[in-house]
Motif scaffolding. Structure first.
Motif, mmCIF file in Angstrom:
data_model
loop_
_atom_site.group_PDB
_atom_site.id
_atom_site.type_symbol
_atom_site.label_atom_id
_atom_site.label_comp_id
_atom_site.label_asym_id
_atom_site.label_seq_id
_atom_site.Cartn_x
_atom_site.Cartn_y
_atom_site.Cartn_z
ATOM 1 N N THR A 53 98.242 -50.049 27.801
ATOM 2 C CA THR A 53 96.834 -50.259 27.478
ATOM 3 C C THR A 53 96.694 -50.940 26.124
ATOM 4 O OG1 THR A 53 96.719 -48.055 26.502
ATOM 5 C CG2 THR A 53 96.159 -48.258 28.830
ATOM 6 N N PRO A 54 95.515 -51.529 25.824
ATOM 7 C CA PRO A 54 95.324 -52.178 24.518
ATOM 8 C C PRO A 54 95.522 -51.190 23.366
ATOM 9 C CG PRO A 54 93.587 -52.797 26.042
ATOM 10 C CD PRO A 54 94.353 -51.698 26.706
ATOM 11 N N PRO A 55 95.995 -51.660 22.217
ATOM 12 C CA PRO A 55 96.260 -50.764 21.089
ATOM 13 C C PRO A 55 94.989 -50.090 20.573
ATOM 14 C CG PRO A 55 97.338 -52.892 20.781
ATOM 15 C CD PRO A 55 96.411 -53.036 21.941
ATOM 16 N N GLN A 56 95.153 -48.900 20.036
ATOM 17 C CA GLN A 56 94.115 -48.215 19.304
ATOM 18 C C GLN A 56 94.692 -47.810 17.946
ATOM 19 O OE1 GLN A 56 93.892 -43.764 20.555
ATOM 20 N NE2 GLN A 56 94.111 -44.906 22.472
ATOM 21 N N HIS A 57 93.869 -47.216 17.093
ATOM 22 C CA HIS A 57 94.360 -46.850 15.756
ATOM 23 C C HIS A 57 94.006 -45.390 15.484
ATOM 24 C CE1 HIS A 57 95.903 -48.126 11.812
ATOM 25 N NE2 HIS A 57 95.172 -47.113 11.354
ATOM 26 N N ILE A 58 94.986 -44.659 14.945
ATOM 27 C CA ILE A 58 94.731 -43.278 14.549
ATOM 28 C C ILE A 58 95.185 -43.059 13.116
ATOM 29 C CG2 ILE A 58 94.914 -42.400 16.906
ATOM 30 C CD1 ILE A 58 97.662 -41.300 16.199
ATOM 31 N N THR A 59 94.469 -42.200 12.406
ATOM 32 C CA THR A 59 94.814 -41.820 11.034
ATOM 33 C C THR A 59 94.794 -40.297 10.964
ATOM 34 O OG1 THR A 59 93.780 -43.827 10.171
ATOM 35 C CG2 THR A 59 94.195 -42.051 8.602
ATOM 36 N N ARG A 60 95.916 -39.738 10.477
ATOM 37 C CA ARG A 60 96.013 -38.282 10.482
ATOM 38 C C ARG A 60 97.010 -37.818 9.421
ATOM 39 N NH1 ARG A 60 96.990 -36.101 16.347
ATOM 40 N NH2 ARG A 60 95.259 -37.573 16.619
ATOM 41 N N ALA A 70 98.360 -45.479 12.024
ATOM 42 C CA ALA A 70 99.150 -46.309 12.929
ATOM 43 C C ALA A 70 98.333 -46.952 14.036
ATOM 44 C CB ALA A 70 100.249 -45.454 13.561
ATOM 45 N N ASP A 71 98.757 -48.175 14.391
ATOM 46 C CA ASP A 71 98.341 -48.786 15.646
ATOM 47 C C ASP A 71 99.139 -48.132 16.773
ATOM 48 O OD1 ASP A 71 96.551 -50.561 14.465
ATOM 49 O OD2 ASP A 71 98.126 -52.038 14.094
ATOM 50 N N VAL A 72 98.466 -47.755 17.842
ATOM 51 C CA VAL A 72 99.089 -47.037 18.947
ATOM 52 C C VAL A 72 98.901 -47.826 20.233
ATOM 53 C CG1 VAL A 72 99.178 -44.887 20.261
ATOM 54 C CG2 VAL A 72 98.554 -44.841 17.823
ATOM 55 N N THR A 73 100.004 -48.058 20.950
ATOM 56 C CA THR A 73 99.938 -48.644 22.286
ATOM 57 C C THR A 73 100.314 -47.556 23.281
ATOM 58 O OG1 THR A 73 100.559 -50.831 21.452
ATOM 59 C CG2 THR A 73 100.783 -50.453 23.813
ATOM 60 N N ILE A 326 103.047 -46.881 16.781
ATOM 61 C CA ILE A 326 103.509 -45.939 17.797
ATOM 62 C C ILE A 326 103.436 -46.635 19.156
ATOM 63 C CG2 ILE A 326 103.152 -43.697 18.888
ATOM 64 C CD1 ILE A 326 101.619 -42.828 16.373
ATOM 65 N N TRP A 327 104.513 -46.536 19.929
ATOM 66 C CA TRP A 327 104.506 -47.070 21.286
ATOM 67 C C TRP A 327 105.581 -46.349 22.093
ATOM 68 C CZ3 TRP A 327 106.720 -49.443 17.117
ATOM 69 C CH2 TRP A 327 108.056 -49.837 17.219
ATOM 70 N N MET A 328 105.590 -46.560 23.399
ATOM 71 C CA MET A 328 106.644 -46.024 24.255
ATOM 72 C C MET A 328 107.512 -47.169 24.741
ATOM 73 S SD MET A 328 106.425 -43.595 27.676
ATOM 74 C CE MET A 328 105.511 -42.304 26.813
ATOM 75 N N GLU A 329 108.823 -46.955 24.769
ATOM 76 C CA GLU A 329 109.746 -47.999 25.205
ATOM 77 C C GLU A 329 110.935 -47.377 25.920
ATOM 78 O OE1 GLU A 329 111.046 -50.033 21.688
ATOM 79 O OE2 GLU A 329 112.137 -48.315 20.897
ATOM 80 N N SER A 349 107.938 -46.556 10.847
ATOM 81 C CA SER A 349 107.391 -46.431 9.495
ATOM 82 C C SER A 349 108.095 -47.423 8.576
ATOM 83 C CB SER A 349 107.569 -45.005 8.969
ATOM 84 O OG SER A 349 108.933 -44.620 8.982
ATOM 85 N N ILE A 350 107.479 -47.667 7.420
ATOM 86 C CA ILE A 350 108.012 -48.617 6.440
ATOM 87 C C ILE A 350 108.207 -47.902 5.108
ATOM 88 C CG2 ILE A 350 107.544 -50.724 5.121
ATOM 89 C CD1 ILE A 350 108.158 -51.310 7.991
ATOM 90 N N ASP A 351 109.377 -48.059 4.543
ATOM 91 C CA ASP A 351 109.631 -47.561 3.187
ATOM 92 C C ASP A 351 109.140 -48.626 2.211
ATOM 93 O OD1 ASP A 351 110.753 -46.943 0.673
ATOM 94 O OD2 ASP A 351 112.423 -45.876 1.606
ATOM 95 N N ALA A 352 108.087 -48.305 1.454
ATOM 96 C CA ALA A 352 107.469 -49.296 0.565
ATOM 97 C C ALA A 352 108.452 -49.868 -0.437
ATOM 98 C CB ALA A 352 106.281 -48.666 -0.160
ATOM 99 N N SER A 353 109.441 -49.078 -0.828
ATOM 100 C CA SER A 353 110.410 -49.551 -1.825
ATOM 101 C C SER A 353 111.412 -50.537 -1.231
ATOM 102 C CB SER A 353 111.160 -48.364 -2.440
ATOM 103 O OG SER A 353 111.983 -47.726 -1.466
ATOM 104 N N LEU A 354 111.468 -50.621 0.113
ATOM 105 C CA LEU A 354 112.462 -51.478 0.764
ATOM 106 C C LEU A 354 111.851 -52.626 1.555
ATOM 107 C CD1 LEU A 354 114.851 -48.737 2.217
ATOM 108 C CD2 LEU A 354 115.191 -50.074 0.133
ATOM 109 N N LYS A 355 110.523 -52.642 1.709
ATOM 110 C CA LYS A 355 109.909 -53.559 2.666
ATOM 111 C C LYS A 355 110.136 -55.027 2.342
ATOM 112 C CE LYS A 355 105.299 -53.667 0.539
ATOM 113 N NZ LYS A 355 103.860 -53.439 0.780
ATOM 114 N N ASP A 356 110.399 -55.355 1.073
ATOM 115 C CA ASP A 356 110.625 -56.759 0.719
ATOM 116 C C ASP A 356 112.106 -57.135 0.715
ATOM 117 O OD1 ASP A 356 107.889 -57.249 0.386
ATOM 118 O OD2 ASP A 356 107.925 -56.489 -1.668
#
Length: 379
Positions: A53-60, A70-73, A326-329, A349-356
């Protein structure tokens, strides 16, 4: 170019899957226009409408260690099957006939660990790995062959131009490139469903100009010695899906299994081609799904989040992890000597100290959608 145009025509005009080709060594005639129907698919292909289904967004805010923004599919179904994977026919002559239809000289064979490598007198190389990989190079891979330099130029071009749009080349129109790649995978016998992720094209002049730019900017670019000429070239990259779920693909966060880290068991295909045909080709998990399980209920998103929260409570964590996607694969997993497609919820998830950092692809927790167990601990 005429020879390759004939091959393209055969691939693009036939709507039939291919189970094999007649032997076409150097001393035999050109490829036949007849393309036989693939003998049998051991598992019926899922309905085309069975898509997420189309992505949705949740914050928790889950705990001091775990948050979700996260964007959730969501998957399209509440039940899925697992599938045992059967590798396509890896007879070396058959694979050479498909990847090098103009013919090949006698093959020498080397067995090393989990793979067998076949070489021809003129430098072509084919490697077949148990269950997981077929790779082919139409030249002496690893040396200073001009095509190796072109391959390296594409690597740097892709890094610098992630949004590049393909254009027509002298030997193949951009509109036909995706179909060419899909027909080639069908001819090999792959019944996973390919999706074009990337298509890069460089004309001869563009390759030489970009080479000059790299030589000016880098001393360790892997493109020395310089090319004096180069053919128009196309690079294609495919991911796979099945039963409406994507398979673990390229450029996804690395997985940990039983506390150890290793290469991702990603399912993908890449190919480099020019007017002379396929120059580089690799397909990971060149497979046919078979022995489907009965449909089984999968964890809902809320249940999967609860399982993940429990994992974070049960194991030591430092700082807070924020899940961003978040997705299922499906992930190809080795189960008792067989490779099985198993569905997992993926919490990236992304580690902000490593993302670059170059090559950093993020982190991910993967929860078995059947059992709720964490893949990192053998689930």
């Amino acid at each position: 170019m005429k020879k390759f145009s004939i091959c393209i025509s055969l691939l693009l005009t036939s709507a039939l899957l291919i189970s094999g080709c007649a032997k076409q060594h150097a001393e035999t005639s050109a490829p036949s226009a007849e393309i036989p129907t693939h003998a049998a698919e051991l598992v019926s292909k899922p309905e085309a409408s069975n898509v997420s289904t189309p992505p949705q967004h949740i914050t928790r805010e889950i705990s001091e260690y775990l948050a979700i923004d996260a964007d959730v599919t969501l998957p399209a179904q509440s039940q899925y099957r697992s599938y045992t994977l059967k590798t396509v026919d890896t007879d070396a002559d058959r694979l050479f006939d498909i990847l090098s239809p103009e013919g090949h000289s006698a093959l020498s064979q080397t067995q090393r660990g989990d793979h067998t490598t076949y070489r021809t007198d003129d430098g072509k190389q084919l490697s077949v790995y148990d269950f997981s990989d077929i790779s082919y190079h139409a030249y002496d891979f690893g040396g200073e062959d001009p095509q190796q330099i072109v391959r390296n130029i594409f690597y740097y071009y892709d890094l610098a131009h992630p949004q590049a749009v393909a254009h027509d080349l002298a030997f193949l129109k951009a509109a036909d490139m995706e179909q060419y790649g899909k027909r080639l995978l069908s001819e090999l016998g792959v019944t996973l469903e390919p999706k074009l992720e990337k298509c890069l094209t460089l004309s001869s002049d563009e390759i030489l100009r970009y080479q000059e730019k790299l030589l000016e900017e880098q001393t360790n670019s892997g493109i020395s010695p310089a090319l004096s000429e180069a053919p128009d070239t196309c690079y294609l990259e495919f991911s796979f899906s099945y039963d409406g779920l994507p398979l673990l693909g390229l450029n996804e966060p690395t997985i940990s299994t039983d506390g150890t880290w290793g290469p991702n068991p990603d399912a993908s295909a890449t190919m480099v081609l020019n007017a002379d045909g396929i120059q580089d080709f690799e397909v990971r998990y060149p497979c046919i799904p078979e022995n489907a399980s009965e449909p089984q209920p999968v964890l809902s998103l809320e249940d999967a989040i609860a399982k993940l929260a429990g994992e974070y409570e049960a194991h030591t964590h430092y700082g807070q992890t924020t899940v961003t996607n978040i997705w299922m694969e499906y992930i190809p997993m080795n189960r008792n000597g067989a490779v099985v497609l198993t569905p997992y919820w993926c919490f990236a998830s992304i580690d902000a100290s490593l993302k670059d950092q170059p090559g950093y692809l993020g982190n991910a927790d993967r929860i078995n959608a059947f059992t709720g167990e964490n893949l990192a601990y053998g689930g």
